[in-house]
Design an enzyme around this catalytic site. Structure first.
Site, PDB file in Angstrom:
ATOM      1  N   ASP A   1       3.220  12.702  14.396  1.00  0.00           N
ATOM      2  CA  ASP A   1       3.196  14.046  13.823  1.00  0.00           C
ATOM      3  C   ASP A   1       2.930  15.038  14.946  1.00  0.00           C
ATOM      4  O   ASP A   1       2.251  14.707  15.923  1.00  0.00           O
ATOM      5  CB  ASP A   1       2.000  14.173  12.863  1.00  0.00           C
ATOM      6  CG  ASP A   1       2.326  13.717  11.469  1.00  0.00           C
ATOM      7  OD1 ASP A   1       3.455  13.266  11.240  1.00  0.00           O
ATOM      8  OD2 ASP A   1       1.430  13.816  10.611  1.00  0.00           O
TER       9      ASP A   1
ATOM     10  N   CYS B   1      -3.034 -12.107  -0.811  1.00  0.00           N
ATOM     11  CA  CYS B   1      -2.722 -12.632  -2.149  1.00  0.00           C
ATOM     12  C   CYS B   1      -2.446 -14.132  -2.126  1.00  0.00           C
ATOM     13  O   CYS B   1      -2.507 -14.789  -3.162  1.00  0.00           O
ATOM     14  CB  CYS B   1      -1.549 -11.868  -2.758  1.00  0.00           C
ATOM     15  SG  CYS B   1      -2.033 -10.204  -3.299  1.00  0.00           S
TER      16      CYS B   1
ATOM     17  N   ASP C   1       6.050   8.220   5.461  1.00  0.00           N
ATOM     18  CA  ASP C   1       4.681   7.849   5.835  1.00  0.00           C
ATOM     19  C   ASP C   1       3.768   8.375   4.745  1.00  0.00           C
ATOM     20  O   ASP C   1       4.089   9.375   4.084  1.00  0.00           O
ATOM     21  CB  ASP C   1       4.250   8.464   7.168  1.00  0.00           C
ATOM     22  CG  ASP C   1       3.833   9.916   7.014  1.00  0.00           C
ATOM     23  OD1 ASP C   1       4.725  10.774   6.847  1.00  0.00           O
ATOM     24  OD2 ASP C   1       2.619  10.208   7.015  1.00  0.00           O
TER      25      ASP C   1
ATOM     26  N   CYS D   1       1.772 -11.476   0.356  1.00  0.00           N
ATOM     27  CA  CYS D   1       0.944 -11.112   1.519  1.00  0.00           C
ATOM     28  C   CYS D   1      -0.110 -12.172   1.793  1.00  0.00           C
ATOM     29  O   CYS D   1      -0.452 -12.972   0.928  1.00  0.00           O
ATOM     30  CB  CYS D   1       0.305  -9.738   1.316  1.00  0.00           C
ATOM     31  SG  CYS D   1      -1.284  -9.756   0.459  1.00  0.00           S
TER      32      CYS D   1
ATOM     33  N   HIS E   1      -3.331  -5.889   2.044  1.00  0.00           N
ATOM     34  CA  HIS E   1      -2.455  -6.096   0.888  1.00  0.00           C
ATOM     35  C   HIS E   1      -1.590  -4.867   0.610  1.00  0.00           C
ATOM     36  O   HIS E   1      -0.377  -4.971   0.411  1.00  0.00           O
ATOM     37  CB  HIS E   1      -3.257  -6.439  -0.368  1.00  0.00           C
ATOM     38  CG  HIS E   1      -2.447  -6.264  -1.620  1.00  0.00           C
ATOM     39  ND1 HIS E   1      -1.478  -7.159  -2.005  1.00  0.00           N
ATOM     40  CD2 HIS E   1      -2.404  -5.246  -2.521  1.00  0.00           C
ATOM     41  CE1 HIS E   1      -0.889  -6.721  -3.104  1.00  0.00           C
ATOM     42  NE2 HIS E   1      -1.427  -5.560  -3.442  1.00  0.00           N
TER      43      HIS E   1
ATOM     44  N   CYS F   1       2.886 -11.081  -5.181  1.00  0.00           N
ATOM     45  CA  CYS F   1       2.868 -10.613  -3.793  1.00  0.00           C
ATOM     46  C   CYS F   1       2.812 -11.789  -2.829  1.00  0.00           C
ATOM     47  O   CYS F   1       2.095 -12.761  -3.056  1.00  0.00           O
ATOM     48  CB  CYS F   1       1.657  -9.701  -3.576  1.00  0.00           C
ATOM     49  SG  CYS F   1       1.489  -9.112  -1.878  1.00  0.00           S
TER      50      CYS F   1
END
Lengths: 387, 387
Positions: free
Chosen positions: B91, B314, B271, B311, B340, B309
């Site tokens: 940014d 999880c 974002d 991930c 997660h 999920c």
């Protein structure tokens, strides 16, 4: 479910052991990272596996308050809750309860106390803390004991030791009658030696606790305010009276140098919050001593925290980055310092084991102690009351 | 160093691209986890790699204040500081400076402001923010712009847009004259569209910024207080005037559903701090909607946060454990919820890309939007001022 085997001994007191629990083996001398409330602060279970923790320590008092016995049981115990498949040792909670000072009352059959969270009243008895540890499902349990302070009167110390002895007998019988966790696997109960601040008191307590038939022994009540020279004398007086036929665990100790000295005297297991708590405060352990990572002199230092360290953090991150993260209060910084310092302790123990196996421990220890400066108070205690 | 290729397009506006930077490629539609101050809060660089982040976003304003241009340069830039080898977008800092409200003053050649940390006075000009981004070494840079608020007067919005346009021209020429970072590799500069809260204003700004020759475009100033229906109209009015020949980045947006809608309209990059900030506050994203993990009903729930999920969290940890960690204020809990939720966003984008490639995106999006409830305010902004 417990087996104990001395795999390597030295002409001195240091030795290597293999301890077998229902959740696998650990090799000693071993350091147990402190996961007071079911997590080593700022690390995940995956991190603990990644850096090779063999066992973690957790706390009966904290887990009793939250999540509590009922939920722990429903969730299958702490191994299941954390998804941690290796051994767990739990403190009895006695130390934490007694740290509550004004909030507790010692009675012949146990300790009444008020929760530090909500003031609710509870009573720990020798049987109750074992029941809680059955619900936690720890592999290595501790009996309720009373840990005096160095400024307690001799009468108070004597009374604490007597109650600790009585409760040890009660706990041992209770465990022998019910040696399994709430989940059906075997647990082990260590005895805890107290005895106060005289060598005679320590010897007597060690002799008594050592005679009861526990499979292992914890040494409590040290590093509670007494001068350091006295600590070593009291430890020597304790160990000389303990059987060699089981592990000795020195509760809450200590710095890397303290651990080397205690291993030389025959201690096998350690726990301490120094690596984790200091890491969160910005002091990390390195092979040349503690390093204050927040210091301005590291602002553009591209070296790892410890150039001699093999941990995942030192493989990639600079002092400059970690200093920056800590000074900007980024949680990421706490993860990195904690991971490093716990790895440092685990690796320290691995080096100790290697030296014992190679019969070079005495030289290794002398070399380590001569070069490892300790600007922070040595043999600092590492117990904590609140989460 | 910048290449842009549309790899898959649909009869609608959605498309997949491959963007090449000096630090490798990214595939769009892409989500950029927010590492405001050089770290995604509660995650390490290793975590970001583990969950497959293609790019991270960081903030010029924060990095300018700490560690500062001089140290960043000495340390080789942000990639080196974080040990992150993949692309970084920064940014410009304009949004953060303007969030300081009473602490800043807009002038024709830039913005004067007081640091939120120590009150020190600084001035950002179009050239200055590029110089800072050259020191950061970001692959994708943003020019200084002025982001109005929905309650600003029409005159203030017009003035903000005019200054943003002037500064965009200044920045473009500055970058074209010096397209390389302080470390010798090529950087890219996007143009930022503003235009306020009318479709006409948006169209005009997009037409102007789109005509200047930037290789990509950011869409700023949305989700700053306007009604949501208006947001979509303003976005449509913006995109319809932007060339198709470069990536479009919708700044600070949004929920998973917002992202789907924006991709349908032709947005490529996003974002947002929602996955990270909400995770730290106890709300995690799941395939069926946000989940308030601290709620009592999860106290003994052994399911993963999201059973669908993939991930790392999880795969092993229960709602009960994560709820317990958050409620006992364990840092470990913040790591797990953040990992997660960022994974959830990254996987969400991967599903979007797969559907576009399979030419099933319209159906996929319709299905997703119909089943994905948004109890939290939709199209929430995700920018933040302070670290």
């Amino acid at each position: 479910m417990f087996a104990f085997e001395i795999t390597n001994s030295t002409p001195q007191a240091a030795r290597c052991e293999k301890i077998t629990t229902a959740h696998g083996q650990l090799e000693t001398p071993a350091f147990m990272p402190v996961g007071t409330a079911g997590a080593v602060k700022a690390l995940t279970t995956a991190h603990l596996e990644e850096i090779g923790a063999q066992i973690v320590l957790s706390n009966t008092y904290h887990l009793f308050l939250r999540p509590g016995v009922e939920r722990l049981t429903e969730l299958g115990g702490l191994h299941s809750l954390m998804d941690w498949s290796r051994p767990i040792l739990t403190d009895s909670g006695g130390y934490q309860v007694l740290s509550l000072a004004a909030r507790r009352k010692i009675e012949p059959d146990g300790v009444t106390f008020s929760s530090h969270l909500d003031g609710s009243k509870h009573k720990f008895t020798p049987a109750r803390v074992l029941d809680i540890q059955r619900a936690i499902g720890s592999d290595l349990m501790m009996p309720l004991d009373i840990c005096p302070s160095y400024d307690d009167s001799p009468e108070a110390v004597t009374r604490a030791t007597e109650l600790t002895h009585t409760w040890a007998e009660t706990a041992l019988a209770n465990w022998q009658a019910e040696p399994e966790s709430a989940y059906g696997y075997g647990q082990t109960l260590y005895g805890i030696v107290q005895g106060g601040y005289t060598e005679a008191g320590r010897s007597q307590s060690a002799k008594f606790i050592g005679s009861l038939g526990f499979p292992g022994w914890a040494i409590g009540g040290l590093v509670t305010g007494e001068p350091k020279e006295l600590t070593w004398k009291l430890l020597a007086a304790t160990i000389s009276e303990l059987p060699k036929t089981g592990p000795r665990y020195l509760m809450g100790v200590g710095t890397p140098a303290d651990i080397v000295r205690a291993v030389m005297m025959g201690v096998d297991m350690f726990d301490c919050v120094l690596p984790t708590r200091n890491a969160r405060n910005g002091t990390v352990f390195t092979s040349t001593g503690p390093l204050q990572i927040k210091a301005a002199r590291y602002a553009t230092d591209t070296q790892p925290m410890d150039p001699d360290c093999g941990c995942p953090v030192c493989q990639r991150h600079s002092r400059a980055y970690i200093r920056y993260l800590l000074n900007t209060h980024e949680i990421t910084g706490l993860i990195l310092t904690t991971m490093h310092s716990v790895y440092f302790y685990l690796n320290h123990m691995a080096q100790i084991r290697d030296a014992i196996r190679a019969q070079t421990f005495t030289e290794w220890a002398g070399d380590f102690l001569s070069r490892y400066e300790q600007p922070t108070p040595a043999l600092s205690t590492g117990k904590e009351v609140s989460a």
